[in-house]
Design a protein around this motif. Sequence first.
Motif, PDB file in Angstrom:
ATOM      1  N   ILE A 166      41.923  49.288  37.836  1.00  0.00           N
ATOM      2  CA  ILE A 166      42.466  47.908  38.724  1.00  0.00           C
ATOM      3  C   ILE A 166      41.432  47.006  38.587  1.00  0.00           C
ATOM      4  CG2 ILE A 166      42.658  47.312  41.159  1.00  0.00           C
ATOM      5  CD1 ILE A 166      44.002  50.017  41.543  1.00  0.00           C
ATOM      6  N   GLN A 167      40.074  47.375  38.554  1.00  0.00           N
ATOM      7  CA  GLN A 167      39.031  46.221  38.369  1.00  0.00           C
ATOM      8  C   GLN A 167      39.034  45.559  37.043  1.00  0.00           C
ATOM      9  OE1 GLN A 167      37.115  45.244  41.013  1.00  0.00           O
ATOM     10  NE2 GLN A 167      36.613  43.804  39.444  1.00  0.00           N
ATOM     11  N   GLY A 168      39.604  46.495  36.248  1.00  0.00           N
ATOM     12  CA  GLY A 168      39.540  45.971  34.670  1.00  0.00           C
ATOM     13  C   GLY A 168      40.658  45.195  34.540  1.00  0.00           C
ATOM     14  N   ARG A 169      41.839  45.206  35.280  1.00  0.00           N
ATOM     15  CA  ARG A 169      43.025  44.315  35.349  1.00  0.00           C
ATOM     16  C   ARG A 169      42.658  43.119  36.122  1.00  0.00           C
ATOM     17  NH1 ARG A 169      48.403  46.775  37.642  1.00  0.00           N
ATOM     18  NH2 ARG A 169      48.866  44.601  37.440  1.00  0.00           N
ATOM     19  N   LYS A 170      41.890  43.135  37.110  1.00  0.00           N
ATOM     20  CA  LYS A 170      41.651  42.029  37.750  1.00  0.00           C
ATOM     21  C   LYS A 170      40.559  41.290  36.966  1.00  0.00           C
ATOM     22  CE  LYS A 170      41.507  43.916  42.461  1.00  0.00           C
ATOM     23  NZ  LYS A 170      40.993  44.088  43.659  1.00  0.00           N
ATOM     24  N   ASP A 171      39.487  41.791  36.389  1.00  0.00           N
ATOM     25  CA  ASP A 171      38.708  41.030  35.303  1.00  0.00           C
ATOM     26  C   ASP A 171      39.382  40.375  34.416  1.00  0.00           C
ATOM     27  OD1 ASP A 171      36.453  41.762  36.996  1.00  0.00           O
ATOM     28  OD2 ASP A 171      35.943  43.320  35.682  1.00  0.00           O
ATOM     29  N   GLY A 172      40.375  40.942  33.681  1.00  0.00           N
ATOM     30  CA  GLY A 172      41.221  40.383  32.538  1.00  0.00           C
ATOM     31  C   GLY A 172      41.893  39.235  33.015  1.00  0.00           C
ATOM     32  N   ALA A 173      42.494  39.365  34.350  1.00  0.00           N
ATOM     33  CA  ALA A 173      43.405  38.247  34.827  1.00  0.00           C
ATOM     34  C   ALA A 173      42.328  36.916  35.202  1.00  0.00           C
ATOM     35  CB  ALA A 173      43.931  38.623  35.908  1.00  0.00           C
ATOM     36  N   ARG A 174      41.235  37.263  35.478  1.00  0.00           N
ATOM     37  CA  ARG A 174      40.239  36.378  35.855  1.00  0.00           C
ATOM     38  C   ARG A 174      39.771  35.571  34.752  1.00  0.00           C
ATOM     39  NH1 ARG A 174      36.331  39.214  38.397  1.00  0.00           N
ATOM     40  NH2 ARG A 174      37.085  39.166  40.209  1.00  0.00           N
ATOM     41  N   SER A 175      39.390  36.170  33.617  1.00  0.00           N
ATOM     42  CA  SER A 175      38.983  35.493  32.477  1.00  0.00           C
ATOM     43  C   SER A 175      40.228  34.867  31.785  1.00  0.00           C
ATOM     44  CB  SER A 175      38.517  36.729  31.259  1.00  0.00           C
ATOM     45  OG  SER A 175      39.571  37.542  30.822  1.00  0.00           O
ATOM     46  N   MET A 217      42.035  29.293  30.993  1.00  0.00           N
ATOM     47  CA  MET A 217      43.112  28.114  31.154  1.00  0.00           C
ATOM     48  C   MET A 217      42.727  26.849  31.998  1.00  0.00           C
ATOM     49  SD  MET A 217      46.680  30.581  32.057  1.00  0.00           S
ATOM     50  CE  MET A 217      47.299  29.291  32.918  1.00  0.00           C
ATOM     51  N   GLU A 218      41.699  27.167  33.146  1.00  0.00           N
ATOM     52  CA  GLU A 218      41.281  25.999  33.678  1.00  0.00           C
ATOM     53  C   GLU A 218      40.123  25.232  32.719  1.00  0.00           C
ATOM     54  OE1 GLU A 218      38.314  25.864  37.527  1.00  0.00           O
ATOM     55  OE2 GLU A 218      40.016  27.263  37.583  1.00  0.00           O
ATOM     56  N   LYS A 219      39.377  25.953  31.886  1.00  0.00           N
ATOM     57  CA  LYS A 219      38.584  25.178  30.920  1.00  0.00           C
ATOM     58  C   LYS A 219      39.422  24.380  29.923  1.00  0.00           C
ATOM     59  CE  LYS A 219      36.228  26.893  27.289  1.00  0.00           C
ATOM     60  NZ  LYS A 219      35.632  27.688  26.557  1.00  0.00           N
ATOM     61  N   ARG A 220      40.417  24.959  29.705  1.00  0.00           N
ATOM     62  CA  ARG A 220      41.283  24.122  28.660  1.00  0.00           C
ATOM     63  C   ARG A 220      42.019  23.047  29.334  1.00  0.00           C
ATOM     64  NH1 ARG A 220      42.467  27.086  23.802  1.00  0.00           N
ATOM     65  NH2 ARG A 220      41.226  29.049  23.677  1.00  0.00           N
ATOM     66  N   ILE A 221      42.290  23.315  30.589  1.00  0.00           N
ATOM     67  CA  ILE A 221      43.130  22.002  31.222  1.00  0.00           C
ATOM     68  C   ILE A 221      42.063  20.953  31.664  1.00  0.00           C
ATOM     69  CG2 ILE A 221      43.897  21.283  33.505  1.00  0.00           C
ATOM     70  CD1 ILE A 221      45.306  24.233  33.755  1.00  0.00           C
ATOM     71  N   LYS A 222      40.704  21.114  31.869  1.00  0.00           N
ATOM     72  CA  LYS A 222      39.796  20.061  32.046  1.00  0.00           C
ATOM     73  C   LYS A 222      39.525  19.542  30.631  1.00  0.00           C
ATOM     74  CE  LYS A 222      37.425  22.307  35.875  1.00  0.00           C
ATOM     75  NZ  LYS A 222      36.208  22.849  36.604  1.00  0.00           N
ATOM     76  N   GLU A 223      39.368  20.230  29.701  1.00  0.00           N
ATOM     77  CA  GLU A 223      39.284  19.579  28.327  1.00  0.00           C
ATOM     78  C   GLU A 223      40.227  18.800  27.916  1.00  0.00           C
ATOM     79  OE1 GLU A 223      38.902  22.658  25.662  1.00  0.00           O
ATOM     80  OE2 GLU A 223      36.722  23.388  26.289  1.00  0.00           O
TER      81      GLU A 223
END
Length: 62
Positions: A25-34, A39-45
């Motif tokens: 479960i923690q691995g899934r959360k970390d994957g989704a977070r990354s 996506m947030e970084k690319r939107i800002k760019e």
Amino acid sequence: MEEVVGDMTLYNGVRMLQVIEAAYIQGRKDGARSVFDDMEKRIKESQKLIPHKNPGKPKRKA
């Protein structure tokens, strides 16, 4: 696998299952977070490349 669960009690088996499930479960959360961070970084760019705001000084908030 037989070596690990060979003489395992029911209690130890349940505890092992809980640890494996928590790691999954923690691995899934970390994957989704990354993914969302990327996506947030690319939107800002893209916002830097495209002039999307009105020119001039921003209006003052009340």
